[in-house]
Scaffold this active site. Structure first.
Site, mmCIF file in Angstrom:
data_model
loop_
_atom_site.group_PDB
_atom_site.id
_atom_site.type_symbol
_atom_site.label_atom_id
_atom_site.label_comp_id
_atom_site.label_asym_id
_atom_site.label_seq_id
_atom_site.Cartn_x
_atom_site.Cartn_y
_atom_site.Cartn_z
ATOM 1 N N GLU A 1 10.895 -18.629 3.089
ATOM 2 C CA GLU A 1 10.937 -18.431 1.632
ATOM 3 C C GLU A 1 9.951 -17.319 1.257
ATOM 4 O O GLU A 1 9.028 -17.021 2.022
ATOM 5 C CB GLU A 1 10.523 -19.723 0.926
ATOM 6 N N VAL B 1 19.952 -12.479 1.087
ATOM 7 C CA VAL B 1 21.269 -13.134 0.982
ATOM 8 C C VAL B 1 22.233 -12.301 0.136
ATOM 9 O O VAL B 1 23.421 -12.171 0.457
ATOM 10 C CB VAL B 1 21.122 -14.564 0.404
ATOM 11 N N LYS C 1 16.600 -29.692 -0.406
ATOM 12 C CA LYS C 1 17.903 -29.826 0.275
ATOM 13 C C LYS C 1 18.310 -31.299 0.410
ATOM 14 O O LYS C 1 19.481 -31.635 0.195
ATOM 15 C CB LYS C 1 17.844 -29.129 1.629
ATOM 16 N N GLY D 1 22.219 -23.306 5.303
ATOM 17 C CA GLY D 1 22.641 -21.918 5.540
ATOM 18 C C GLY D 1 24.132 -21.850 5.819
ATOM 19 O O GLY D 1 24.952 -22.185 4.970
ATOM 20 N N GLY E 1 18.868 -17.273 7.351
ATOM 21 C CA GLY E 1 19.190 -15.920 7.810
ATOM 22 C C GLY E 1 20.263 -15.305 6.937
ATOM 23 O O GLY E 1 21.036 -15.999 6.274
ATOM 24 N N VAL F 1 22.336 -25.635 1.196
ATOM 25 C CA VAL F 1 21.840 -26.545 2.245
ATOM 26 C C VAL F 1 22.425 -26.113 3.585
ATOM 27 O O VAL F 1 23.639 -25.941 3.716
ATOM 28 C CB VAL F 1 22.255 -28.007 1.973
#
Ligand code: HSE
Length: 410
Positions: free
Chosen positions: A185, A12, A200, A129, A298, A127
Site C-alpha cells: 500500500e 492498477v 478484505k 487481486g 500487483g 479482495v
C-alpha cells in the site's frame, strides 16, 4: 458501445488501461460491444503516455458526460474516491473498483445506491487481486450456507513472512522489495499492521453473512511482533506462521471475526501459500472446503479482475441482485472479542513446567535449538481471549511472556 472513464493512473489504473487495450478484441467479443476508454482522470501529467489525449483533471467532465457508462475507480483511499463513486452511481453510471478501503467502509451504502439507480457496483479486484473470489462467493457458492472463511489476504505480508522464513531476509529488506514490486500500500503500515487484510475479510464476511461488517468491529493484529524464535517453534509445531483474516459462524448464531498472525498446520491448504500469493478457504455447509489461490497483488493480476468486472458491467442493463448486503444498523451479530475461543502458542521465560500446567492445564510443549534453559514454548488447549489474557497475566507475575500467537484450524 460502452465508454469508460478510469479514475487514477497509478499501478492498477495504468494496468487496467493496458489490459483493456492489449486484449481489446477478445474483450469486446465477450462484452458483445465495443469498449472505449474515453477519459483517464489523474492530477499528474503524463506527457509521454500513448493515452495522453484522454487525460482530464476535472471529475465533473466525466460525471456530466452522458456517454460514460462505466466508471473505474482505482484511486484508492476514501476521499475523493467515495465522493466520485457515489456521484457516478447517482448519475446512473456503473462503477468498478479495486478499492478495498472504500468497499469495507461504504459497501452497503454504495450497493444500495446502485440498486436504487439500477446500475452496478462491482469490486472483484478489492479482495485477492487476480483471484476470483467475490463472484464465486455470491454465484457459484450460492447454494451453500457459508460457515467460515479464512484467507491469506495480504500479498505484502505473505511475501515478507516467506522471505524471513525461507531466506532469513531481514524484515525491512523484505518490505522494501515488496514495495518496489508494487505490492505494498502507499502507506505500508496498512499491510504490516493487518489493516489491509482487515478490510478484505470485512468485505468477504459482509458478502457471506449478508450484513455489513465494519473494520472497527474486527480485532486486528499485524505481523510486526512475529520473531525468528516464533518461526522456529512453529516449524517444530509442524506448520507455518501466516497472517490470516478469518470469519466463522458460531453455534450461538454470531460471527467470530479477526485478523491475526497464526500457526497453521502444514496439513492445511493455506500452509504452502508463499510469496505474494493469496489463498482464501471458504467452508460451505454443502460443498465443504474450497480454496481460491493466486496472485493477490500487483499491477496486472489486479487489473485483470478490474477488467473482468468492466466486461460484465458493460453487458448488464440492470442491477445484479445477487451481489448485495445491507447494514442492519448494529454490529451485534459479531461475537465479542473476549469470547472468541482458540488454542494459543505461548512463549515464556522464567517459568517452569509446573507453573505453566498449573495455569493452563495440559499443554503441548515445543522445542527449538539453543533455547535458553528457562524458556518454555507450548500450545494451550482452546481458551477464550479473556481467559488467555488472564492466564498469561498470571505467568507474567513470575516470568516474561515473549510470544502469543493463535493456532487456527483451517
Ligand atoms: N497491499 C496489498 C497486498 C495490495 O499486499 O495484498 C493488494 O490488495
Amino acid at each position: 458501445m460502452a465508454k469508460i472513464a478510469v479514475l487514477g493512473h497509478g499501478v492498477v489504473g495504468s494496468g487496467t488501461v493496458e489490459v483493456l487495450n492489449k486484449s481489446k478484441q477478445s474483450l469486446e467479443k465477450k462484452a458483445g460491444q465495443e469498449l472505449e476508454v474515453k477519459y483517464i482522470l489523474d492530477l499528474r501529467d503524463f506527457p509521454d503516455s500513448p493515452y495522453k489525449e484522454k487525460f482530464v483533471k476535472d471529475f465533473d467532465i466525466i460525471l456530466n458526460d452522458s456517454e460514460i457508462k462505466i466508471v473505474v475507480e482505482v484511486i484508492g483511499g476514501l476521499h475523493p474516491a467515495y465522493d466520485y463513486v457515489k456521484a457516478a452511481l447517482l448519475a446512473g453510471k456503473s462503477v468498478v473498483t479495486s478499492n478495498k478501503e472504500l468497499v469495507a467502509a461504504k459497501g452497503a451504502e454504495l450497493l444500495k445506491t446502485a440498486r436504487e439507480k439500477n446500475v452496478n457496483f462491482f469490486f472483484e479486484a478489492s479482495v485477492g487481486g487476480g483471484i476470483p473470489i467475490i463472484r464465486p462467493l455470491y454465484q457459484c457458492l450460492s447454494a451453500d450456507k457459508i460457515m467460515g472463511i479464512a484467507g491469506i489476504l495480504n500479498g505484502t505480508t505473505n511475501y515478507i513472512l516467506t522471505k524471513m522464513i525461507r531466506d532469513g531476509m531481514p524484515f525491512d529488506e523484505a518490505l522494501s522489495t515488496a514495495q518496489k514490486l508494487g505490492y505494498a500500500e502507499r502507506d505500508p503500515s496498512a499491510d504490516i499492521e493487518g489493516t489491509d487484510a482487515c478490510r478484505k475479510i470485512c468485505i468477504l464476511a459482509s458478502l457471506a453473512f449478508g450484513d455489513h461488517v465494519y473494520p472497527d468491529s474486527v480485532h486486528t493484529e499485524g505481523i510486526t511482533s512475529v520473531t525468528p524464535e516464533d518461526v522456529e517453534y512453529c516449524e517444530n509445531f509442524g506448520g507455518s506462521i501466516k497472517l490470516i483474516g478469518w470469519a466463522q459462524r458460531l453455534d450461538n448464531g454470531k460471527v467470530a471475526i479477526m485478523v491475526c498472525p497464526a500457526f497453521i498446520s502444514e496439513e492445511s491448504q493455506l500452509a504452502g501459500v508463499n510469496d505474494v500469493f493469496n489463498a482464501i478457504l471458504v467452508r460451505g455447509d454443502t460443498t465443504g472446503d474450497v480454496v481460491f489461490y493466486g496472485k493477490g497483488a500487483g499491477k496486472l493480476p489486479t487489473a485483470s479482475a478490474v477488467v473482468a468486472d468492466v466486461v460484465i458491467a458493460a453487458k448488464l442493463d440492470s442491477f445484479s441482485n445477487t451481489l448485495y448486503w445491507e447494514d442492519s444498523g448494529d454490529q451485534e451479530f459479531i461475537e465479542k472479542y473476549d469470547n472468541i475461543v482458540c488454542a494459543h502458542y505461548i512463549r515464556v521465560s522464567g517459568v517452569d513446567r509446573a507453573q505453566v500446567e498449573k495455569v493452563f492445564g495440559k499443554v503441548r510443549y515445543l522445542a527449538r535449538a539453543n533455547a535458553p534453559e528457562d524458556e518454555r514454548a507450548f500450545i494451550t488447549p482452546p481458551v477464550s481471549e479473556k481467559e488467555c489474557a488472564e492466564k498469561t497475566a498470571q505467568l507474567s507475575e513470575g516470568g516474561r511472556v515473549l510470544g502469543n500467537i493463535r493456532v487456527l484450524d483451517y
